[in-house]
Scaffold this motif. Structure first.
Motif, mmCIF file in Angstrom:
data_model
loop_
_atom_site.group_PDB
_atom_site.id
_atom_site.type_symbol
_atom_site.label_atom_id
_atom_site.label_comp_id
_atom_site.label_asym_id
_atom_site.label_seq_id
_atom_site.Cartn_x
_atom_site.Cartn_y
_atom_site.Cartn_z
ATOM 1 N N ARG A 149 76.694 47.368 41.804
ATOM 2 C CA ARG A 149 75.732 46.513 41.110
ATOM 3 C C ARG A 149 74.536 46.150 41.982
ATOM 4 O O ARG A 149 73.429 46.028 41.490
ATOM 5 N N ARG A 150 74.752 46.007 43.269
ATOM 6 C CA ARG A 150 73.652 45.597 44.151
ATOM 7 C C ARG A 150 72.555 46.648 44.244
ATOM 8 O O ARG A 150 71.435 46.365 44.656
ATOM 9 N N ASP A 194 82.425 28.603 40.035
ATOM 10 C CA ASP A 194 82.067 29.553 41.089
ATOM 11 C C ASP A 194 80.725 30.251 40.821
ATOM 12 O O ASP A 194 80.326 31.131 41.581
ATOM 13 N N LYS A 195 80.044 29.858 39.736
ATOM 14 C CA LYS A 195 78.727 30.371 39.345
ATOM 15 C C LYS A 195 78.718 31.874 39.031
ATOM 16 O O LYS A 195 77.684 32.517 39.042
ATOM 17 N N SER A 196 79.884 32.428 38.721
ATOM 18 C CA SER A 196 79.945 33.862 38.421
ATOM 19 C C SER A 196 79.615 34.172 36.962
ATOM 20 O O SER A 196 79.221 35.288 36.648
ATOM 21 N N VAL A 197 79.767 33.180 36.079
ATOM 22 C CA VAL A 197 79.492 33.388 34.657
ATOM 23 C C VAL A 197 78.589 32.267 34.155
ATOM 24 O O VAL A 197 78.838 31.091 34.418
ATOM 25 N N HIS A 210 70.690 37.229 38.713
ATOM 26 C CA HIS A 210 71.976 36.533 38.832
ATOM 27 C C HIS A 210 72.883 37.448 39.636
ATOM 28 O O HIS A 210 72.871 38.667 39.440
ATOM 29 N N SER A 211 73.664 36.880 40.526
ATOM 30 C CA SER A 211 74.438 37.714 41.449
ATOM 31 C C SER A 211 75.666 38.374 40.820
ATOM 32 O O SER A 211 76.140 39.385 41.332
ATOM 33 N N HIS A 212 76.184 37.844 39.720
ATOM 34 C CA HIS A 212 77.419 38.400 39.163
ATOM 35 C C HIS A 212 77.278 39.012 37.775
ATOM 36 O O HIS A 212 78.092 39.834 37.391
ATOM 37 N N GLU A 213 76.298 38.599 37.014
ATOM 38 C CA GLU A 213 76.139 39.077 35.642
ATOM 39 C C GLU A 213 74.804 39.803 35.484
ATOM 40 O O GLU A 213 73.843 39.471 36.157
#
Length: 174
Positions: free
Chosen positions: A27-28, A118-121, A142-145
């Motif tokens: 993803r990165r 955890d700010k993932s969603v 956004h780092s996860h989504e």
């Protein structure tokens, strides 16, 4: 102006599921700066399904667009870079072609957004009006989504074409 988040319609229970995504595309690297680290065509194996829904948008593992949806998005973002993703299930003799759009991320999430601890969603998305780009379709950083937003005119264009498997959720602005 109104904005809508593009998501895969979860009502389709037989959406394609890709195996081993992380091994081939991280993803990165789905950014304009690192797009050259992603092959022009990536082949993935599909999980075995007896029946497979052919959707125009997938967002479970990667944010993928069908050719027609990609062409529609490119009407609004002509310089959008896309990489081809081929989904294969040789046992079922299924081959699906999708496109991985590579948008620059825009830092416009408001502090009023509601996220998991955890700010993932992002449970409720609120955007900073002043930070929204002039582009009709863009990606929120956004780092996860993967959060893709369409301005009202682009969203209406997609709805008129009756794409399959897309849900649009109105986004609040601060």
């Amino acid at each position: 102006m109104e904005y809508f988040r593009l998501r895969q319609d979860k009502d389709y229970l037989n959406a394609p599921i890709i195996l081993d995504v992380i091994k081939q595309i991280q993803r990165r690297y789905v950014t304009p700066e690192d797009a050259d680290k992603i092959a022009e065509i990536t082949v993935f194996k599909l999980a075995n399904h007896d029946k497979l829904d052919s959707l125009d948008l997938l967002d479970r593992q990667l944010f993928l667009l069908s050719r027609l949806l990609k062409d529609t998005v490119k009407l609004y973002v002509p310089k959008l870079v896309c990489k081809k993703v081929l989904l294969l299930n040789s046992a079922k003799k299924v081959q699906l072609l999708y496109y991985l759009p590579i948008f620059p991320g825009v830092d416009c999430i408001s502090d009023q957004s509601i996220m998991t601890p955890d700010k993932s969603v992002v449970k409720k998305l609120v955007l900073k009006r002043a930070e929204i780009p002039k582009q009709a379709v863009f990606k929120v950083r956004h780092s996860h989504e993967t959060i893709i937003i369409a301005r009202l005119d682009a969203a209406e264009s997609m709805m008129r074409r009756r794409f399959r498997g897309i849900k649009m959720h109105r986004v609040e602005l601060e």
